[in-house]
Design a protein around this motif. Structure first.
Motif, PDB file in Angstrom:
ATOM      1  N   GLY A   1       0.807  -1.210   0.000  1.00 45.29           N
ATOM      2  CA  GLY A   1       0.000   0.000   0.000  1.00 45.29           C
ATOM      3  C   GLY A   1       0.839   1.258   0.000  1.00 45.29           C
ATOM      4  O   GLY A   1       2.054   1.231   0.204  1.00 45.29           O
ATOM      5  N   SER A   2       0.192   2.394  -0.204  1.00 41.16           N
ATOM      6  CA  SER A   2       0.896   3.669  -0.333  1.00 41.16           C
ATOM      7  C   SER A   2       1.532   4.125   0.977  1.00 41.16           C
ATOM      8  O   SER A   2       2.514   4.886   0.970  1.00 41.16           O
ATOM      9  CB  SER A   2      -0.074   4.744  -0.833  1.00 41.16           C
ATOM     10  OG  SER A   2      -1.166   4.886   0.068  1.00 41.16           O
ATOM     11  N   LYS A   3       1.015   3.687   2.108  1.00 46.68           N
ATOM     12  CA  LYS A   3       1.564   4.093   3.400  1.00 46.68           C
ATOM     13  C   LYS A   3       2.674   3.173   3.890  1.00 46.68           C
ATOM     14  O   LYS A   3       3.319   3.455   4.894  1.00 46.68           O
ATOM     15  CB  LYS A   3       0.450   4.156   4.443  1.00 46.68           C
ATOM     16  CG  LYS A   3      -0.580   5.234   4.166  1.00 46.68           C
ATOM     17  CD  LYS A   3      -1.613   5.307   5.279  1.00 46.68           C
ATOM     18  CE  LYS A   3      -2.634   6.420   5.026  1.00 46.68           C
ATOM     19  NZ  LYS A   3      -3.643   6.492   6.121  1.00 46.68           N
ATOM     20  N   GLY A   4       2.894   2.067   3.190  1.00 40.81           N
ATOM     21  CA  GLY A   4       3.939   1.146   3.587  1.00 40.81           C
ATOM     22  C   GLY A   4       3.524   0.247   4.737  1.00 40.81           C
ATOM     23  O   GLY A   4       2.401   0.347   5.259  1.00 40.81           O
ATOM     24  N   VAL A   5       4.406  -0.642   5.135  1.00 44.09           N
ATOM     25  CA  VAL A   5       4.150  -1.585   6.225  1.00 44.09           C
ATOM     26  C   VAL A   5       5.324  -1.535   7.189  1.00 44.09           C
ATOM     27  O   VAL A   5       6.471  -1.779   6.799  1.00 44.09           O
ATOM     28  CB  VAL A   5       3.981  -3.026   5.701  1.00 44.09           C
ATOM     29  CG1 VAL A   5       3.816  -3.998   6.865  1.00 44.09           C
ATOM     30  CG2 VAL A   5       2.789  -3.116   4.759  1.00 44.09           C
TER      31      VAL A   5
ATOM     32  N   LEU B   1      12.446  -0.037  10.477  1.00 41.93           N
ATOM     33  CA  LEU B   1      12.433  -0.908   9.292  1.00 41.93           C
ATOM     34  C   LEU B   1      11.008  -1.004   8.777  1.00 41.93           C
ATOM     35  O   LEU B   1      10.074  -1.287   9.545  1.00 41.93           O
ATOM     36  CB  LEU B   1      12.949  -2.304   9.664  1.00 41.93           C
ATOM     37  CG  LEU B   1      12.812  -3.404   8.607  1.00 41.93           C
ATOM     38  CD1 LEU B   1      13.662  -3.088   7.386  1.00 41.93           C
ATOM     39  CD2 LEU B   1      13.208  -4.761   9.199  1.00 41.93           C
ATOM     40  N   SER B   2      10.828  -0.768   7.480  1.00 39.79           N
ATOM     41  CA  SER B   2       9.497  -0.867   6.893  1.00 39.79           C
ATOM     42  C   SER B   2       9.605  -1.252   5.425  1.00 39.79           C
ATOM     43  O   SER B   2      10.670  -1.146   4.817  1.00 39.79           O
ATOM     44  CB  SER B   2       8.734   0.455   7.034  1.00 39.79           C
ATOM     45  OG  SER B   2       9.364   1.481   6.293  1.00 39.79           O
ATOM     46  N   ALA B   3       8.495  -1.711   4.866  1.00 36.40           N
ATOM     47  CA  ALA B   3       8.408  -1.994   3.437  1.00 36.40           C
ATOM     48  C   ALA B   3       7.693  -0.843   2.754  1.00 36.40           C
ATOM     49  O   ALA B   3       6.807  -0.214   3.342  1.00 36.40           O
ATOM     50  CB  ALA B   3       7.668  -3.296   3.198  1.00 36.40           C
ATOM     51  N   PHE B   4       8.051  -0.545   1.504  1.00 35.92           N
ATOM     52  CA  PHE B   4       7.400   0.537   0.782  1.00 35.92           C
ATOM     53  C   PHE B   4       7.088   0.102  -0.646  1.00 35.92           C
ATOM     54  O   PHE B   4       7.671  -0.852  -1.173  1.00 35.92           O
ATOM     55  CB  PHE B   4       8.276   1.799   0.756  1.00 35.92           C
ATOM     56  CG  PHE B   4       9.459   1.698  -0.174  1.00 35.92           C
ATOM     57  CD1 PHE B   4       9.362   2.056  -1.516  1.00 35.92           C
ATOM     58  CD2 PHE B   4      10.691   1.244   0.288  1.00 35.92           C
ATOM     59  CE1 PHE B   4      10.441   1.963  -2.381  1.00 35.92           C
ATOM     60  CE2 PHE B   4      11.781   1.146  -0.574  1.00 35.92           C
ATOM     61  CZ  PHE B   4      11.654   1.504  -1.904  1.00 35.92           C
TER      62      PHE B   4
END
Length: 531
Positions: free
Chosen positions: A383-387, A508-511
């Motif tokens: 998604g646009s907000k990332g995880v 740490l996040s996914a984008f």
């Protein structure tokens, strides 16, 4: 008194000069104290937990890699006295699993006499199982080290040998060194192996400024005969160093092999290490590609001087390189090794290309050690907000291993933000982006917002050309406190760099710039290894 010097015009020129000299001396002393204080400030936050680094002092090139008696032998360039390059000697460490290392005293120290200094530069070591050298005693095979002796007073580099009869803990220099001497100032880094078809030892050594690899042959490790030269070819804008040649399996078929010749290519712009693919008959290497073709081992800015364990279990060829430190300083050590990489060749549209994957030996060892600190997920919509993937106590210490497959779904970019640092307003102020650019078809590391003080501008974004496969890309992220290695599509491309996260920079996040999905995700939290 310094104030008086500035405000009292009646002082004579002599006293003005004296006080000015004292003032300058004081400033120099304060600068020196500040410099020393900076150098001795411990930096445990940047000490790797699953890559090898020496306990103290400087290290650079790996040397003398052997698998012996169930242990991986690692020698390396070491300064025994301080945290900067100099006094080159061979440090020594061993490991059974490529994770835990036992450190030993210096194996081959620099030699200083009244007439000359002999620094122990890079080289290799072999088990002389048939005692061809005659150095063995009591029927036991000796270890023989072959290395460059750098003698700055004579402005000369030549090839020396030394031998060990105590399993490599200490070495004695051969009485009749050098064994090869061309009276050259840049002639170094011998790498030796046994070539069974001709029943002789073969050496690759670098003719640095000529951009050539010279091959020598010997029956006894003492007397060497020139076999051939390879080069100039590939990238030639910098000097050539640390050559080695290996037979590698092709497309996973043990019966099918080709030879890969590795050359470290100086510094600055261009590949830090290049490779050539072709055939070797014990005398001559024949390149499969055009002489101007440049093949890059690692697209980063720090992976250098890599050589391989040739005789690892299951006949693996495991490449180990030095990750060069930049700014800032680390203490009480400086320098570390990269993750050991299993090597093979794969048939691609453009020809045979090198594949590098984290060695199955180290990945298996690490999986067992952190089996309770693993996170897995499937079909994770970003998604646009990332995880967000880190939380307090989990994946928040900048020591982890990620294996992820992205389904791009038309996204322009997708990947991970690492070492995220939030600003006063709660938004992310600094981060390093690791990902895939589908528009440019590139694997990349972007340090623009986080490492401007530590890297030259042209190294802030590092890229490697890579194509998605059926709309998917696979990305390995190996983050270890200050080292970052990113492998794309099962090791087809690799980018390595050094980063230095500041306090609190551990998010740490996914984008995704689009609707990418992580179809498969597995993350190992390595922080337990540093406790």
């Amino acid at each position: 008194m310094l104030t008086n010097y500035i405000t009292m015009p009646i002082l004579t020129h002599k006293f003005k000069t004296m006080y000015k000299a004292k003032f300058i001396a004081l400033l120099l002393m304060l600068a020196a104290v500040k410099s020393i204080a900076q150098q001795i400030t411990p930096t445990p936050q940047w000490r790797p937990v699953y890559h090898y680094s020496p306990p103290t002092n400087w290290t650079n090139d790996p040397n003398g890699l052997m698998y012996l008696n169930g242990e991986f032998q690692l020698y390396y360039q070491k300064n025994p006295f301080e945290n900067k390059w100099g006094h080159m000697s061979w440090g020594h460490a061993t490991s059974k699993d490529l994770v835990h290392w036992k450190n030993y005293p210096v194996a081959i120290p620099e030699v200083v006499t009244k007439d000359t200094t002999t620094s122990i530069f890079s080289g290799s070591a072999v088990l002389d199982k048939d005692n061809t050298s005659g150095f063995g005693i009591n029927g036991k095979a000796p270890l023989v080290a072959i290395f460059t002796a750098d003698q700055p007073k004579q402005k000369k580099e030549s090839q020396f040998i030394a031998y060990s009869n105590d399993n490599g803990l200490s070495y004695k220099l051969y009485a009749h060194n050098p064994v090869i001497d061309l009276n050259k100032s840049d002639f170094r880094d011998p790498n030796v192996f046994w070539y069974a078809p001709t029943k002789e030892w073969v050496m690759t050594v670098s003719m640095v400024n000529e951009h050539m690899v010279r091959f020598y042959g010997s029956k006894n490790l003492k007397d060497w005969t020139k076999l051939s030269d390879f080069g100039p070819a590939g990238f030639t804008k910098n000097g050539w160093e640390c050559p080695s040649i290996l037979p590698l399996t092709v497309d996973g078929d043990p019966a099918k092999t080709k030879w890969a010749l590795f050359v470290s290519s100086g510094g600055g712009h261009g590949p830090l290490i290049q490779y050539f693919v072709g055939d070797f008959d014990g005398i001559t290497f024949k390149n499969d590609n055009a002489d101007d073709k440049v093949l890059t081992v690692d697209y980063g800015d720090c992976f250098y001087a890599a050589i391989a364990w040739r005789n690892a279990p299951a006949n693996k060829k495991i490449l180990l390189g030095w990750l060069q430190n930049g700014k800032p300083e680390t203490y009480p050590w400086k320098g570390q090794m990269a993750i050991p990489r299993d090597l093979s060749l794969k048939t691609m549209d453009e020809g045979l290309r090198l594949i590098q994957t984290p060695s199955t030996i180290i990945s298996s060892s690490l999986s067992k050690l952190v089996n309770n600190n693993v996170f897995t997920a499937k079909d994770l919509a970003i998604g646009s907000k990332g995880v967000k993937l880190s939380k307090l106590g989990h994946f928040d210490s900048n020591a982890y291993w990620i294996d992820a497959e992205f389904k791009l779904n038309g996204a322009k970019k997708a990947g991970f933000y690492i070492t995220e640092l939030k600003g006063a307003d709660g938004t992310v102020a600094k981060k390093v982006a690791v990902g895939y650019d589908a528009v440019k078809q590139e694997l990349y590391i972007d340090c623009t917002t986080a490492e401007k003080e530590n890297k030259p501008a042209d190294n802030l974004v590092l890229t490697a050309p890579m194509k998605a496969v059926n709309g998917k890309v696979r990305i390995h992220v190996l983050m270890d406190r200050s080292s970052l290695e990113v492998l794309g599509n099962g090791g087809e491309k690799v980018i390595s760099t050094m980063i230095y996260p500041e306090a609190g920079a551990n998010g740490l996040s996914a984008f995704s710039d689009g609707k990418a999905v992580i179809s498969s995700l597995k993350m190992w939290d390595m922080s337990i290894l540093g406790k």
